[in-house]
Design a protein around this motif. Sequence first.
Motif, PDB file in Angstrom:
ATOM      1  N   LEU A 192       0.861  -1.050  -0.097  1.00  0.00           N
ATOM      2  CA  LEU A 192       0.196   0.222   0.463  1.00  0.00           C
ATOM      3  C   LEU A 192       1.142   1.483   0.264  1.00  0.00           C
ATOM      4  O   LEU A 192       2.093   1.176  -0.288  1.00  0.00           O
ATOM      5  CB  LEU A 192      -1.233   0.267   0.754  1.00  0.00           C
ATOM      6  CG  LEU A 192      -1.912  -1.177   1.559  1.00  0.00           C
ATOM      7  CD1 LEU A 192      -3.354  -1.584   1.925  1.00  0.00           C
ATOM      8  CD2 LEU A 192      -2.964  -0.405   0.379  1.00  0.00           C
ATOM      9  N   ASN A 193       0.454   2.485  -0.191  1.00  0.00           N
ATOM     10  CA  ASN A 193       1.136   3.449  -0.393  1.00  0.00           C
ATOM     11  C   ASN A 193       0.206   4.958  -0.017  1.00  0.00           C
ATOM     12  O   ASN A 193      -1.036   4.922   0.110  1.00  0.00           O
ATOM     13  CB  ASN A 193       1.902   3.655  -1.462  1.00  0.00           C
ATOM     14  CG  ASN A 193       0.930   3.644  -3.546  1.00  0.00           C
ATOM     15  OD1 ASN A 193       0.112   4.185  -3.403  1.00  0.00           O
ATOM     16  ND2 ASN A 193       1.093   2.498  -3.951  1.00  0.00           N
ATOM     17  N   ARG A 194       0.675   6.013  -0.221  1.00  0.00           N
ATOM     18  CA  ARG A 194       0.179   7.343   0.162  1.00  0.00           C
ATOM     19  C   ARG A 194      -1.305   7.243  -0.760  1.00  0.00           C
ATOM     20  O   ARG A 194      -2.667   7.767  -0.139  1.00  0.00           O
ATOM     21  CB  ARG A 194       0.905   8.355  -0.292  1.00  0.00           C
ATOM     22  CG  ARG A 194       0.535   9.584   0.846  1.00  0.00           C
ATOM     23  CD  ARG A 194       1.730  10.900   0.331  1.00  0.00           C
ATOM     24  NE  ARG A 194       1.188  11.765   0.532  1.00  0.00           N
ATOM     25  CZ  ARG A 194      -0.172  12.656   0.059  1.00  0.00           C
ATOM     26  NH1 ARG A 194      -0.540  12.076  -1.080  1.00  0.00           N
ATOM     27  NH2 ARG A 194      -0.386  13.307   0.741  1.00  0.00           N
ATOM     28  N   SER A 235      -5.122   3.291  -0.703  1.00  0.00           N
ATOM     29  CA  SER A 235      -4.710   3.221   0.705  1.00  0.00           C
ATOM     30  C   SER A 235      -4.928   2.127   1.003  1.00  0.00           C
ATOM     31  O   SER A 235      -5.039   1.474   2.804  1.00  0.00           O
ATOM     32  CB  SER A 235      -5.611   4.671   1.314  1.00  0.00           C
ATOM     33  OG  SER A 235      -6.483   5.082   1.689  1.00  0.00           O
ATOM     34  N   TRP A 236      -5.932   1.916   0.834  1.00  0.00           N
ATOM     35  CA  TRP A 236      -6.850   0.240   0.599  1.00  0.00           C
ATOM     36  C   TRP A 236      -5.815  -0.934  -0.223  1.00  0.00           C
ATOM     37  O   TRP A 236      -5.835   0.005  -2.024  1.00  0.00           O
ATOM     38  CB  TRP A 236      -7.733   0.502   0.901  1.00  0.00           C
ATOM     39  CG  TRP A 236      -8.642   0.885   2.012  1.00  0.00           C
ATOM     40  CD1 TRP A 236      -8.451   1.092   3.115  1.00  0.00           C
ATOM     41  CD2 TRP A 236     -10.107   1.144   2.084  1.00  0.00           C
ATOM     42  NE1 TRP A 236      -9.492   1.347   4.267  1.00  0.00           N
ATOM     43  CE2 TRP A 236     -10.393   1.636   3.061  1.00  0.00           C
ATOM     44  CE3 TRP A 236     -11.284   1.856   1.523  1.00  0.00           C
ATOM     45  CZ2 TRP A 236     -11.772   2.453   3.432  1.00  0.00           C
ATOM     46  CZ3 TRP A 236     -12.572   2.127   1.831  1.00  0.00           C
ATOM     47  CH2 TRP A 236     -12.817   2.738   2.765  1.00  0.00           C
ATOM     48  N   ASP A 293      -6.491  -5.239   8.811  1.00  0.00           N
ATOM     49  CA  ASP A 293      -6.012  -3.878   7.437  1.00  0.00           C
ATOM     50  C   ASP A 293      -5.714  -2.275   8.261  1.00  0.00           C
ATOM     51  O   ASP A 293      -5.756  -1.655   8.231  1.00  0.00           O
ATOM     52  CB  ASP A 293      -6.967  -3.284   6.642  1.00  0.00           C
ATOM     53  CG  ASP A 293      -6.619  -2.387   6.000  1.00  0.00           C
ATOM     54  OD1 ASP A 293      -5.711  -2.895   5.115  1.00  0.00           O
ATOM     55  OD2 ASP A 293      -7.717  -1.710   5.886  1.00  0.00           O
ATOM     56  N   PHE A 297      -8.994   3.503  -6.258  1.00  0.00           N
ATOM     57  CA  PHE A 297      -7.278   4.281  -5.853  1.00  0.00           C
ATOM     58  C   PHE A 297      -6.980   5.063  -7.166  1.00  0.00           C
ATOM     59  O   PHE A 297      -5.826   5.663  -6.985  1.00  0.00           O
ATOM     60  CB  PHE A 297      -7.348   3.562  -5.144  1.00  0.00           C
ATOM     61  CG  PHE A 297      -7.802   3.898  -3.891  1.00  0.00           C
ATOM     62  CD1 PHE A 297      -8.004   5.278  -2.809  1.00  0.00           C
ATOM     63  CD2 PHE A 297      -8.001   2.682  -3.424  1.00  0.00           C
ATOM     64  CE1 PHE A 297      -7.801   4.658  -1.943  1.00  0.00           C
ATOM     65  CE2 PHE A 297      -8.764   2.479  -1.944  1.00  0.00           C
ATOM     66  CZ  PHE A 297      -8.594   3.656  -1.237  1.00  0.00           C
TER      67      PHE A 297
END
Lengths: 390, 259
Positions: A43-45, A48-49, A106, A337
Motif C-alpha cells: 500500500l502507499n499514499r 491506501s486500501w 487492515d 484508487f
Amino acid sequence: MLEKAFKGGPKYWAWIGFLLLIIGAGFCTYLTQLQEGMTITGLNRDVSWGFYIAQFTYLVGLAASGVMIVLPYYFHHYKKFKGMVIMGEFMAIAAVVMCLGFIIVDIGQPQRMLNIIFHPTPNSVLFWDMIVLNGYLILNVVIGWTCLECDRQRVSHPKWVKPLVYTSIIWAFSIHTVTAFLYAGLPGRHYWLTAILAARFLASAFCSGPAILLLVVFLVRKITKYEPGKGAIGTLTTIITYAMCVNVFFFMLEIFTAFYSNMPGHIHSIAYLFAGSHGHHELVPWMWTAAIFAFISLALLIPPKLRYNQKLLPWSLAILVIATWIDKGLGLLIGGFTPNPFNEITVYWPTGKELMISMMVYALGALTLTFLYKIATDVKREIGQLTTED
Amino acid sequence: MKQSRRNFLKFAGLSAAGLCIAPTAVMASGAPGHGADYKVNANHLHAKRWAMVIDTRKLNTEEAIEALAETCHHIHNVPTIDSDQDIKWLWSGTYGEVFPEQENNFPSEAQEKHRFPLLCNHCEHPSCVRVCPTKATFVRPDGIVAMDYHRCIGCRYCMAACPYGSRSFNFMDPRPHLDMDNINKKFPTRMRGVVEKCNFCVERLAVGEMPACAEKSGGAIIFGDLQDPDSNVRKALRENFTIRRKPAAGTEPGVYYII
C-alpha cells in the motif's frame, strides 16, 4: 454438538493440521506487521486500501450468498433446499469471520479497534458496516445452531426462530448494500461513485457466493457422502446463472455511462484497468481474463444442457468464481484508487507478506467452515438425513 | 465466610453498577473535571471560519514552495521518507495535478511552468470527517479540520474519501526518519498506524501566530477569517479572480488560489 468437531479420522486431522500450519505462519507474518507497521504491505499514499479490504469486500458477497438458499426455502417453501439451508448459514458464519479478520489486519492501530464502539459515529458507513456484519454473524450462529440442535433432538424448530430467519433474509441484503455504500458515497472516486454499485455488489454476490458454496458442497459430497439433491443443485445453478447475467449486464451499464457520456473521470479508471494508462498496464491481463472468463462462464451456464451437466458444472463455477474474484477482489479496489486525486497513476501490488497474512485469514475461515460442516454432516448422518432423495 | 457463586455474582454485579454510576456521580457533585485549570492564551487568534488565499502569481516555483514545506515539515515534525509511503503536509504540483478536469489543451506558458502549493483544504463539508468511524478527524468551530492522533485507529477511510489526496498515513514509525536532535519539542511526533495532515497551524493560532507558511510566504499566502467582510482574505477574494480545487466534489474547500 461441538464435540463432533473434535472427532475425526486421520485425514480430517491432517487437514486441520495443515490449516493450523498456515494460520501459524500467517500469524508470524502478522506479528511483523504489528511490529513494523503497514509498511510491509504494498500500500502507499495514494492506494491506501488494497488486498485486505478487497478480500473483505469479496467475502461479504460469500456471506450474503446463503440467502439465495434461505430465501426460497422460507419465503417460497421450496423444500428441495431443506438439506442445504444449514450449509448456507454455516458458510455465512465462516465468511463473516473472514470479513472481520480482514478488517482487523487492515487497521493500523488494531488495539484501538474498539474506538468504533466507544465513540459510535452514525455518519460513518464503517460504523454501520460493523453493525450489520456482526449482526449477521450473530443471527446465523443463533439460527443455524438452534435449528441443527433441534434436528438432532428430532424436535420441531422453536417458533422464535422464524422471525429471526426473516430478519436474517433482509439483513443479508443489508450487509452487501452497506459494504457498497462504503465506496459509493465518496466524492472524487469515479469508479465507485455510481448509484448502481450496491446493486452490482448484490448481483456479483448472488452469483459468486452460491458458486463457491456449491463447489464446497461438491467437495463435502465427495468426502462425506452428503447429498444435497439434484433438484437443489439445479435450482441453485439456475439462480447463479441469472445473477451472473445481471452482474455482467450491470457492468455493461457502467461502461455505457462512462464512455457514452465521455466524462474523463469516469472513463479513466476503466481505461486504466482494461487498457492501461500513462504507461502502466499492471492490471490489463487480469481484467481481460476476468472479462473473458465471465463470458465463458455464461456460455457454459446459460444452455440448460451444459448447465445441468454435473461433470462440467464444477468447471463452469470455478471459471465464474475467478472472473468475479478478479473483478471485485482486485479490480474494484485498485480501480477506485487509480488514478489518484492528482490524475496520476501510483502502482499498487500486494506484497508476499500481505498475501501470507491474507492466507492466514482465509485459513481461519476454512477452519471455521471445516468445524461447522463437520458438525452439520455428522448430525445429518446421525438423524439419517445426509442424503436428500430426488 | 464461605463464598457461594450467588454471593460472588451479587458482588460483581454491584461493583459493575458502581463503576457505571461513579463518573456521573462525580460530575453531578460539581467536582471540577480535568481541564478546568486550563487557561486560553490571551493572544489566541479567533475566527468564525479560517481560510487561505494563495497568490500563485507570487508563489509558483518549486524552490519557493519547497522552502515553505521545509518550514512546515520541520515545525510539525513531519518525517522525510523516500518512498510512496511518505508523509506530506505541504507540497507542490503542476496545474494539471492540482486542478484536474480544469485543464486546457493549450495552456499558457506561465501555467505550464508554474508549480502550485498543495495542502489540506480544510473543507466546509469535509468527506474525511463524514466517513471517520471514531471522530478522530473533526471540524472545529473555526472551520479547521483537525485530527486526534490518539483516537485514530488507522482504518484509512478518510484517505479514500479525501478528493484532494491531502492525507498521509504513517505506514512505518516516523521517528527514525526524523532528525531527532533537531525536532520541534513543542509539537508531538506521531506513531505508526495513524493518519495525519496539515492542521492550518492550530498550535500557532492558539498563541497568536499566523500559520508558518503564511508567515514565511512574504505575502503570497493570505490567511484570515472568511466570515469577516473586512478581513484580508475577503479583500483578496474581492479584488482577484480565484478558483478552488475540485468544486464538483461539493466539499467547499477553504483554500483559494489566485491564478
